[in-house]
Design a protein around this motif. Structure first.
Motif, mmCIF file in Angstrom:
data_model
loop_
_atom_site.group_PDB
_atom_site.id
_atom_site.type_symbol
_atom_site.label_atom_id
_atom_site.label_comp_id
_atom_site.label_asym_id
_atom_site.label_seq_id
_atom_site.Cartn_x
_atom_site.Cartn_y
_atom_site.Cartn_z
ATOM 1 N N TYR A 296 -9.713 4.027 9.899
ATOM 2 C CA TYR A 296 -10.094 3.842 8.312
ATOM 3 C C TYR A 296 -11.368 3.388 7.929
ATOM 4 O O TYR A 296 -11.738 2.577 8.517
ATOM 5 C CB TYR A 296 -8.868 3.340 7.597
ATOM 6 C CG TYR A 296 -7.560 3.868 7.505
ATOM 7 C CD1 TYR A 296 -7.302 4.653 6.567
ATOM 8 C CD2 TYR A 296 -6.611 3.794 8.473
ATOM 9 C CE1 TYR A 296 -6.002 5.422 6.303
ATOM 10 C CE2 TYR A 296 -5.241 4.531 8.483
ATOM 11 C CZ TYR A 296 -5.287 5.378 7.484
ATOM 12 O OH TYR A 296 -4.023 6.073 7.349
ATOM 13 N N ALA B 297 0.068 5.485 1.169
ATOM 14 C CA ALA B 297 -0.781 6.648 1.749
ATOM 15 C C ALA B 297 -0.270 7.815 1.710
ATOM 16 O O ALA B 297 1.022 7.955 1.586
ATOM 17 C CB ALA B 297 -1.231 6.061 3.226
ATOM 18 N N PHE C 43 -12.913 1.990 4.477
ATOM 19 C CA PHE C 43 -12.243 1.311 3.242
ATOM 20 C C PHE C 43 -13.337 0.744 2.459
ATOM 21 O O PHE C 43 -14.372 0.252 2.652
ATOM 22 C CB PHE C 43 -11.146 0.339 3.354
ATOM 23 C CG PHE C 43 -11.522 -0.953 4.116
ATOM 24 C CD1 PHE C 43 -12.015 -2.005 3.342
ATOM 25 C CD2 PHE C 43 -11.550 -1.130 5.460
ATOM 26 C CE1 PHE C 43 -12.379 -3.154 3.897
ATOM 27 C CE2 PHE C 43 -11.574 -2.358 6.288
ATOM 28 C CZ PHE C 43 -12.101 -3.399 5.398
ATOM 29 N N ILE D 95 -4.190 3.437 -1.102
ATOM 30 C CA ILE D 95 -4.589 2.637 -1.972
ATOM 31 C C ILE D 95 -3.752 1.431 -1.833
ATOM 32 O O ILE D 95 -2.388 1.364 -1.595
ATOM 33 C CB ILE D 95 -4.331 2.889 -3.561
ATOM 34 C CG1 ILE D 95 -5.275 4.022 -3.785
ATOM 35 C CG2 ILE D 95 -4.539 1.759 -4.424
ATOM 36 C CD1 ILE D 95 -5.239 4.809 -5.182
ATOM 37 N N THR E 257 -5.394 9.630 2.375
ATOM 38 C CA THR E 257 -5.837 8.376 1.525
ATOM 39 C C THR E 257 -5.096 7.449 1.233
ATOM 40 O O THR E 257 -3.636 7.837 1.390
ATOM 41 C CB THR E 257 -6.642 8.784 0.336
ATOM 42 O OG1 THR E 257 -5.643 9.349 -0.768
ATOM 43 C CG2 THR E 257 -7.795 9.968 0.546
ATOM 44 N N GLN F 31 -9.420 0.795 -1.422
ATOM 45 C CA GLN F 31 -9.135 2.105 -1.096
ATOM 46 C C GLN F 31 -9.626 2.443 0.120
ATOM 47 O O GLN F 31 -10.566 2.025 0.732
ATOM 48 C CB GLN F 31 -9.609 2.877 -2.234
ATOM 49 C CG GLN F 31 -9.169 2.370 -3.571
ATOM 50 C CD GLN F 31 -9.645 3.412 -4.586
ATOM 51 O OE1 GLN F 31 -9.823 4.243 -4.734
ATOM 52 N NE2 GLN F 31 -10.098 2.640 -5.864
ATOM 53 N N TYR G 208 0.666 -1.143 0.063
ATOM 54 C CA TYR G 208 -0.137 0.071 0.161
ATOM 55 C C TYR G 208 0.878 1.261 -0.019
ATOM 56 O O TYR G 208 2.034 1.146 0.178
ATOM 57 C CB TYR G 208 -1.082 0.069 1.166
ATOM 58 C CG TYR G 208 -0.391 0.458 2.337
ATOM 59 C CD1 TYR G 208 -0.073 1.722 2.757
ATOM 60 C CD2 TYR G 208 0.167 -0.669 3.380
ATOM 61 C CE1 TYR G 208 0.509 1.877 4.116
ATOM 62 C CE2 TYR G 208 0.898 -0.323 4.409
ATOM 63 C CZ TYR G 208 0.882 1.038 4.899
ATOM 64 O OH TYR G 208 1.459 1.217 6.040
ATOM 65 N N ASP H 298 -12.088 -3.403 -3.898
ATOM 66 C CA ASP H 298 -12.646 -3.282 -5.396
ATOM 67 C C ASP H 298 -11.806 -4.315 -6.061
ATOM 68 O O ASP H 298 -11.080 -4.966 -5.579
ATOM 69 C CB ASP H 298 -12.448 -1.804 -5.892
ATOM 70 C CG ASP H 298 -11.226 -1.116 -5.684
ATOM 71 O OD1 ASP H 298 -10.244 -1.947 -5.293
ATOM 72 O OD2 ASP H 298 -11.086 -0.036 -6.231
ATOM 73 N N ARG I 154 -3.068 -3.127 -3.039
ATOM 74 C CA ARG I 154 -3.075 -4.073 -3.972
ATOM 75 C C ARG I 154 -2.605 -5.143 -3.494
ATOM 76 O O ARG I 154 -1.560 -5.241 -2.937
ATOM 77 C CB ARG I 154 -2.297 -3.502 -5.274
ATOM 78 C CG ARG I 154 -2.457 -4.244 -6.341
ATOM 79 C CD ARG I 154 -2.921 -3.389 -7.571
ATOM 80 N NE ARG I 154 -3.375 -4.267 -8.727
ATOM 81 C CZ ARG I 154 -4.730 -4.783 -9.012
ATOM 82 N NH1 ARG I 154 -5.450 -4.275 -8.535
ATOM 83 N NH2 ARG I 154 -4.636 -5.315 -10.097
ATOM 84 N N GLU J 259 -7.981 -5.403 -4.646
ATOM 85 C CA GLU J 259 -7.209 -3.839 -4.360
ATOM 86 C C GLU J 259 -8.414 -3.475 -3.197
ATOM 87 O O GLU J 259 -9.685 -3.641 -3.130
ATOM 88 C CB GLU J 259 -7.243 -2.949 -5.557
ATOM 89 C CG GLU J 259 -6.860 -1.721 -5.195
ATOM 90 C CD GLU J 259 -6.796 -0.881 -6.589
ATOM 91 O OE1 GLU J 259 -5.875 -0.985 -7.214
ATOM 92 O OE2 GLU J 259 -7.876 -0.411 -6.943
#
Length: 155
Positions: free
Chosen positions: A118, A46, A120, A143, A141, A130, A44, A123, A145, A128
């Motif tokens: 957080y 941020a 989240f 992301i 923020t 977010q 990740y 997706d 994977r 993944e």
């Protein structure tokens, strides 16, 4: 007699249309996600800004790996840059995944002694997620994977 048949047919048609209209909404809320949906290692990043307290205000960035046990427990290691100050951290926490594939984390960060929260959304076919930090004074923020395919020996 004819009016009764027309009224009955119209009532059945309206009831059917209403029922069919509600069905997709119910299915959209339950996409089949659970804590087991997050399982394995994710890489990740941020980024964002800390706005308060003033002593900690400034840009924020972090890169790391976060591992999920599929039962609501998570651990992570990362490097953090907060207003240009670099520190390596370890993270332990809990997570909850809702049936609609959204969820929340509560994370304890060492050695700085902070607890963060957080929201989240999962997706890309669960490869993944977010996230956004929900603590006051923080605009961050992230992301993440999946590092390896599900079932890979490195998971």
């Amino acid at each position: 007699m004819k009016r009764t048949n027309i009224a009955n047919t119209l009532t059945i048609a309206v009831a059917t249309a209403f029922a069919l209209g509600i069905a997709p909404v119910a299915q959209a809320a339950d996409k089949g996600c659970s804590n087991a949906t997050l399982l394995g290692a994710f890489a990740y990043k941020a980024t964002g800004v800390i706005t308060a307290p003033a002593a900690e205000a400034g840009p924020f960035a972090s890169v790391g790996t976060q591992t999920f046990d599929g039962n609501g427990g998570t651990t992570a290691t990362a490097w953090v840059s907060q207003n240009g100050n670099i520190v390596q951290v370890t993270i332990k926490g809990t997570y909850t995944v809702n049936p609609d594939c959204t969820g929340s984390f509560t994370l304890q960060i060492s050695p700085v002694g902070l607890t963060t929260h957080y929201f989240f959304a999962i997706d890309d076919s669960t490869t993944e997620f977010q996230a956004v930090e929900t603590d006051p004074g923080v605009v961050v923020t992230a992301i993440a994977r999946r590092q390896f395919p599900v079932g890979d020996w490195r998971q």
